[in-house]
Design an enzyme around this catalytic site. Sequence first.
Site, short mmCIF file in Angstrom:
data_model
loop_
_atom_site.label_atom_id
_atom_site.label_comp_id
_atom_site.label_asym_id
_atom_site.label_seq_id
_atom_site.Cartn_x
_atom_site.Cartn_y
_atom_site.Cartn_z
N CYS A 287 51.50 -22.33 0.59
CA CYS A 287 51.72 -23.28 1.69
C CYS A 287 52.74 -22.72 2.68
O CYS A 287 53.44 -21.75 2.38
CB CYS A 287 52.18 -24.64 1.15
SG CYS A 287 53.80 -24.59 0.35
N CYS B 280 56.24 -22.91 1.34
CA CYS B 280 56.45 -21.88 0.32
C CYS B 280 56.71 -20.53 0.97
O CYS B 280 57.54 -19.75 0.50
CB CYS B 280 55.23 -21.79 -0.60
SG CYS B 280 54.88 -23.32 -1.49
N ASP C 114 36.69 -7.52 37.34
CA ASP C 114 36.61 -6.19 37.93
C ASP C 114 35.13 -5.81 37.96
O ASP C 114 34.34 -6.34 37.19
CB ASP C 114 37.42 -5.21 37.10
CG ASP C 114 37.29 -3.79 37.61
OD1 ASP C 114 37.38 -3.59 38.83
OD2 ASP C 114 37.05 -2.88 36.78
#
Length: 701
Positions: A14, A17, A395
Amino acid sequence: MGNRHVYRLQGLSCVNCAAKFEQNVKAIATVKEAHVNFGAAKLTVIGEASIGELEKAGAFDGIRLIPEHAQTQLSAPKFWQTRATVLALISACFLMVGYAASLWMKESEWLAVGAFALAIAVGGYDLLRVGLLNLWHFRFDMKTLMTIAIIGAAFIGEWKEGAVVVLLFAISEALERYAMDRSRRSIQYLIDAAPKKAMVRKGNQEYEVDVDELEIDDIMIVKPGQKIAADGIVVHGASAVNEATITGESMPVYKSVNDEVYAGTINEEGALEVKVTKKRSESMLAKMIDLVEEAQAERAPAQQLVDRFARYYTPLIMLIAFIVAVMPPLLFEESWEAWVYRGLAVLVVGCPCALVISTPVAIVTAIGHAARRGILIKGGIYLEEMGKIAAIAFDKTGTLTKGTPEVAAIRLFSNHVTEEEWLQIAAAIEKYSQHPIASAIVRKAQERGVVFTERQVTNFYSITGKGASASVDGITYYIGSPALFSEYLLSKEVHATIQQLQQAGNTVVVLGSEHQLLGVAAVSDQVREYAADTIQELCKEKIKQLTVVTGDHRVTAEYVGRSIGLTEIQAELLPEDKLRVMKEMREKYGRVAMIGDGVNDAPALAAANVGVAMGTGGTDVALETADIVLMGDDLRQLPYVIRLSRKALRMIKENIVLALSLKLLALILIVPGWLTLWMAIFADMGATFIVLFNSMRLMRI
């Protein structure tokens, strides 16, 4: 940096963690700095520390490490074989025993309580250990909230409720870890694409070596069906190569002598001999992996907002829980047991897990999914920005066109020069230029067998946006656009010829000295396949403005623009003019993207909110200068990127609203006592699952 070490992580469960693991690593005396990339599951350490020390720092979450480029891989256990899942199953067994004892052995209440206590101890072992440690150090996160709630439930005699909370939280953690691992699979797909061994020929012998042992200029033998182990140049043989790993394009590309090939691509037909040009760590695939992992670590604006909110959210939840538990009994003489129970339910339902994960899981999934299609998005911020784009500037050369122009015709204006001599002088000068049109002239001379390398060229000078000049055999010549020459040299006849060639879609290159024009070359560049389809798709996505910005002649630019359905043309622009146009577009439309080849469009790419580069034309430069890179030069990926970005933005907003709304609803239901402790954890778990699986829908775009 000599003491910089990178490791891949297994078992990271997590966001909180990850933050705690990072702090633990930083606390090691020999470590100067450490950073955990949760999205890519990687640890970067500045300093010295053994793998044993680092794994000890992550023992609270069962984290294992392996060096980033190690040939061996950690064998990931199956979902049902992980420690967390096994403990959850054992906890579930004790919970069922407790339920059975409470139903059929009511006279032996101690047996039910004992079973529930064992369910809490087994299923919540890791949770309670970390939570109690957090309490000791006054650190408040979701595990701290859960620990207080479980201990509080046991304290007021709600052992069954506490056991159910532990089990549901364990299941939630295990499934969250599984979902995050799935969202990281796109990175693993790229990592797995690179072979571990390579066949090398030295003298008359062939040897199998580790990829890390390959040296530049080694000759690799790549048989049909094998993966190419390193970037290199084909020196013998010809074959079709599947470059889907790099470009996302499943159609194979024909490769022969002097063609470039990339690590991780698959040789499909003939045998190839490839000279290694880059070591494994410098290959295109390695750069792609690094860029994607860095991108997943970048915090998007929405994530930064959520992180700031989460800092105040957890203490606020604890304050609300305290008020709910204490104020009614004190002020209105309500039952302490009932209101403490409701206060604990507030702690459980207020767990910020769903909110904290709402943004990173969407970003990790989106960036990883795009990478598998050959699109590199270099951070969550660019993912967000692309979803808000209102105008796009293109471009022309190398973007809307293929960027490999060819000399279609030569027109002479002097009786003292032949086509061969014109090509000789032009190619002698242009061989020093990197411009695609210069390359076309050199190629034409080579095709015609014109020898130009014997000409003595000095004082080569590039004239930005216009062309070049040089002294050839002592005479100064100029080559480039008609704007490079004074008006008195451009007679009516010359003007008419130039206009006729430009109206046919050609770029005109003029060669002459200070006193005389020798002639012009008509150079044509084919419009990219699907360019017109892409423009139509972008119009459907309701982009307000689509503009061509090019240094080419207006007539040529308008010809290309008309052929693909664009009417807004900005032509004959110098690099500083492109920069000015980008600023004007930003003022008018807000957020603007610039699509270029990443080589000569750097100022405009930097000025845009999002710079998108075509990757194949100049891969290294494109990777450095752009925010998003289309590795396969496929313009059709552009509408996909916009759809993905908008969907990701929508997902992030949905996730945040869902997480907060469900928690608000649950908090309202707690006050009258309608929501029990186990229902509160179920609501929190439900919010987490909705956020996770809502984000995974991005993989279906």
